[in-house]
Scaffold this active site. Structure first.
Site, PDB file in Angstrom:
ATOM      1  N   ASN A   9     -76.551  67.875 -41.931  1.00 61.93           N
ATOM      2  CA  ASN A   9     -77.896  67.573 -42.429  1.00 61.93           C
ATOM      3  C   ASN A   9     -78.589  68.904 -42.709  1.00 61.93           C
ATOM      4  O   ASN A   9     -79.073  69.554 -41.790  1.00 61.93           O
ATOM      5  CB  ASN A   9     -78.667  66.755 -41.376  1.00 61.93           C
ATOM      6  CG  ASN A   9     -80.105  66.509 -41.783  1.00 61.93           C
ATOM      7  OD1 ASN A   9     -80.484  66.736 -42.933  1.00 61.93           O
ATOM      8  ND2 ASN A   9     -80.912  66.035 -40.846  1.00 61.93           N
ATOM      9  N   TRP A  10     -78.581  69.270 -43.967  1.00 56.45           N
ATOM     10  CA  TRP A  10     -79.141  70.587 -44.318  1.00 56.45           C
ATOM     11  C   TRP A  10     -80.661  70.643 -44.237  1.00 56.45           C
ATOM     12  O   TRP A  10     -81.241  71.719 -44.273  1.00 56.45           O
ATOM     13  CB  TRP A  10     -78.721  70.955 -45.743  1.00 56.45           C
ATOM     14  CG  TRP A  10     -77.302  71.360 -45.909  1.00 56.45           C
ATOM     15  CD1 TRP A  10     -76.277  71.254 -45.001  1.00 56.45           C
ATOM     16  CD2 TRP A  10     -76.732  71.951 -47.082  1.00 56.45           C
ATOM     17  NE1 TRP A  10     -75.114  71.738 -45.536  1.00 56.45           N
ATOM     18  CE2 TRP A  10     -75.368  72.181 -46.820  1.00 56.45           C
ATOM     19  CE3 TRP A  10     -77.240  72.315 -48.328  1.00 56.45           C
ATOM     20  CZ2 TRP A  10     -74.512  72.754 -47.762  1.00 56.45           C
ATOM     21  CZ3 TRP A  10     -76.407  72.873 -49.266  1.00 56.45           C
ATOM     22  CH2 TRP A  10     -75.045  73.094 -48.984  1.00 56.45           C
ATOM     23  N   LYS A  11     -81.292  69.464 -44.206  1.00 58.16           N
ATOM     24  CA  LYS A  11     -82.766  69.402 -44.228  1.00 58.16           C
ATOM     25  C   LYS A  11     -83.287  70.158 -45.464  1.00 58.16           C
ATOM     26  O   LYS A  11     -82.623  70.148 -46.500  1.00 58.16           O
ATOM     27  CB  LYS A  11     -83.348  69.916 -42.908  1.00 58.16           C
ATOM     28  CG  LYS A  11     -82.678  69.242 -41.717  1.00 58.16           C
ATOM     29  CD  LYS A  11     -83.340  69.489 -40.399  1.00 58.16           C
ATOM     30  CE  LYS A  11     -82.537  68.794 -39.304  1.00 58.16           C
ATOM     31  NZ  LYS A  11     -83.161  68.866 -37.996  1.00 58.16           N
ATOM     32  N   HIS A  97     -84.505  59.463 -39.938  1.00 63.54           N
ATOM     33  CA  HIS A  97     -84.428  60.698 -39.147  1.00 63.54           C
ATOM     34  C   HIS A  97     -85.759  60.894 -38.421  1.00 63.54           C
ATOM     35  O   HIS A  97     -86.813  60.551 -38.950  1.00 63.54           O
ATOM     36  CB  HIS A  97     -84.123  61.879 -40.067  1.00 63.54           C
ATOM     37  CG  HIS A  97     -83.808  63.117 -39.290  1.00 63.54           C
ATOM     38  ND1 HIS A  97     -84.790  63.907 -38.734  1.00 63.54           N
ATOM     39  CD2 HIS A  97     -82.626  63.676 -38.942  1.00 63.54           C
ATOM     40  CE1 HIS A  97     -84.212  64.909 -38.081  1.00 63.54           C
ATOM     41  NE2 HIS A  97     -82.899  64.793 -38.185  1.00 63.54           N
ATOM     42  N   GLU A  99     -87.552  63.362 -38.046  1.00 61.32           N
ATOM     43  CA  GLU A  99     -88.547  64.134 -38.801  1.00 61.32           C
ATOM     44  C   GLU A  99     -89.253  63.249 -39.832  1.00 61.32           C
ATOM     45  O   GLU A  99     -90.433  63.435 -40.119  1.00 61.32           O
ATOM     46  CB  GLU A  99     -87.869  65.353 -39.458  1.00 61.32           C
ATOM     47  CG  GLU A  99     -87.510  66.406 -38.405  1.00 61.32           C
ATOM     48  CD  GLU A  99     -86.267  67.223 -38.695  1.00 61.32           C
ATOM     49  OE1 GLU A  99     -85.805  67.242 -39.853  1.00 61.32           O
ATOM     50  OE2 GLU A  99     -85.743  67.836 -37.747  1.00 61.32           O
ATOM     51  N   GLU A 169     -79.912  60.400 -31.967  1.00 62.93           N
ATOM     52  CA  GLU A 169     -80.399  61.782 -31.948  1.00 62.93           C
ATOM     53  C   GLU A 169     -81.620  61.886 -31.043  1.00 62.93           C
ATOM     54  O   GLU A 169     -82.740  61.600 -31.484  1.00 62.93           O
ATOM     55  CB  GLU A 169     -80.806  62.218 -33.363  1.00 62.93           C
ATOM     56  CG  GLU A 169     -79.688  62.233 -34.363  1.00 62.93           C
ATOM     57  CD  GLU A 169     -79.988  63.204 -35.494  1.00 62.93           C
ATOM     58  OE1 GLU A 169     -79.176  64.113 -35.696  1.00 62.93           O
ATOM     59  OE2 GLU A 169     -81.034  63.071 -36.141  1.00 62.93           O
ATOM     60  N   GLY A 175     -82.781  70.659 -33.009  1.00 63.97           N
ATOM     61  CA  GLY A 175     -83.259  71.983 -33.373  1.00 63.97           C
ATOM     62  C   GLY A 175     -83.770  72.802 -32.203  1.00 63.97           C
ATOM     63  O   GLY A 175     -84.399  73.833 -32.387  1.00 63.97           O
ATOM     64  N   SER A 215     -78.566  69.525 -31.799  1.00 65.79           N
ATOM     65  CA  SER A 215     -77.993  70.810 -31.392  1.00 65.79           C
ATOM     66  C   SER A 215     -76.480  70.777 -31.179  1.00 65.79           C
ATOM     67  O   SER A 215     -75.954  71.457 -30.288  1.00 65.79           O
ATOM     68  CB  SER A 215     -78.704  71.354 -30.147  1.00 65.79           C
ATOM     69  OG  SER A 215     -80.071  71.598 -30.434  1.00 65.79           O
ATOM     70  N   GLY A 236     -77.352  69.533 -37.747  1.00 61.25           N
ATOM     71  CA  GLY A 236     -78.385  70.214 -38.511  1.00 61.25           C
ATOM     72  C   GLY A 236     -78.107  71.698 -38.643  1.00 61.25           C
ATOM     73  O   GLY A 236     -77.343  72.138 -39.505  1.00 61.25           O
ATOM     74  N   GLY A 237     -78.703  72.487 -37.743  1.00 60.30           N
ATOM     75  CA  GLY A 237     -78.611  73.948 -37.818  1.00 60.30           C
ATOM     76  C   GLY A 237     -77.199  74.482 -38.017  1.00 60.30           C
ATOM     77  O   GLY A 237     -76.975  75.375 -38.835  1.00 60.30           O
TER      78      GLY A 237
HETATM   79  P1  PGA Z   1     -79.823  70.104 -35.127  1.00 65.01           P
HETATM   80  O1  PGA Z   1     -80.358  68.903 -36.065  1.00 65.01           O
HETATM   81  O2  PGA Z   1     -78.329  70.001 -35.138  1.00 65.01           O
HETATM   82  O3  PGA Z   1     -80.347  71.346 -35.764  1.00 65.01           O
HETATM   83  O4  PGA Z   1     -80.394  69.860 -33.774  1.00 65.01           O
HETATM   84  C1  PGA Z   1     -79.744  67.655 -36.044  1.00 65.01           C
HETATM   85  C2  PGA Z   1     -80.494  66.714 -36.935  1.00 65.01           C
HETATM   86  O5  PGA Z   1     -81.726  66.836 -37.025  1.00 65.01           O
HETATM   87  O6  PGA Z   1     -79.890  65.827 -37.568  1.00 65.01           O
END
Ligand code: PGA
Length: 253
Positions: A9-11, A97, A99, A169, A175, A215, A236-237
């Site tokens: 997930n590049w966001k 998600h 966010e 999640e 993050g 994470s 994500g990251g």
């Molecule tokens: P993260 O993000 O791996 O940076 O914690 C995961 C996500 O938001 O899908």
């Protein structure tokens, strides 16, 4: 057997040229490492979907969007519909998600509509659920997650539910560098699968891939992915660094 999936997930990250460079690096490292039963998905920003899809060509790595509209077409400035994703041959779409829930006010009712639109357009939703830290600390996380799952998915037929991927999640792990332990992840995945079984039966529940997100990185992925109810990760990251992401993919056995 249910599918193993590692989805990046590049966001809202990377310029187009950086995005292409990252994909080129991942492609260079991943080909021999993608297991036959592991689907690798790159959920990239909307404007990059077509160029990156073209770059991926016939490789086994495929694209996903990070959201879609609850509408099909029309005067909804700035929105992208599931039918548009279908027309671009983008197979996956992340929905719900945390966010999106937090910053864009998405709730269960809206997400039920979005899931429905994605399925109607034959796209695979990666439906996200998970609790904030205060909910975990209050000990009501199971109740909250079950409610999120029920609100957005339980109107579906068993056949449609089988087309959905769920991502657990915990918000406190996204993050933050603070991953759920393998035990915490397994516990919640088992809770979700049991909930699915109680509504749809065990056979259906056993076909649903439940990914862990929060994470995930090259160091913790193997332990998380070894849990019996963890069928992969939403990353994500770590998906923004080619070596790290490929190592996460490799951690899938
Ligand atoms: P993260 O993000 O791996 O940076 O914690 C995961 C996500 O938001 O899908």
């Amino acid at each position: 057997m249910r599918k193993k999936i590692v989805a990046g997930n590049w966001k809202m990250n990377k310029t187009l040229s950086e995005a292409k460079a990252l994909v080129a690096e991942v492609m260079g490292m991943i080909s021999s490492e993608v297991k036959a039963n592991t689907q690798v998905v790159l959920c990239v920003p909307f404007p990059y979907l077509v160029p990156i899809k073209n770059q991926l060509g016939n490789s086994s790595v495929i694209t996903g969007a990070q959201n879609c509209s609850e509408h099909d077409w029309g005067a909804y400035t700035g929105e992208v519909s599931a039918l548009m994703l279908k027309s671009m041959e983008v197979p996956y779409v992340i929905l719900g998600h945390s966010e999106r829930r937090q910053y864009f006010g998405e709730d269960g009712t809206l997400l039920a509509t979005k899931v429905n639109k994605a399925l109607a357009a034959e796209r695979t939703p990666i439906f996200c659920c998970g609790e904030a830290l205060e909910i975990r600390e209050a000990g009501t996380h199971e109740k909250l997650v079950k409610q999120q799952v029920e609100e957005a998915l339980f109107y579906l037929s068993a056949d449609d539910l089988k087309k959905v991927v769920i991502a657990y999640e915990p918000v406190w792990a996204i993050g933050t560098g603070k991953t759920a332990t393998a035990q915490q992840a397994q516990e919640m995945h088992a809770v979700i699968r049991k909930q699915l079984a109680s509504k749809y039966g065990e056979a259906v529940a056993n076909e649903i891939s439940i990914l862990y997100g929060g994470s995930v990185n090259a160091k913790n992925a193997a332990e998380l992915f070894a849990c019996p109810d963890v069928d992969g990760g939403l990353v994500g990251g770590a998906s923004l660094k080619s070596r790290e992401f490929v190592d996460v993919v490799k951690a899938m056995k």
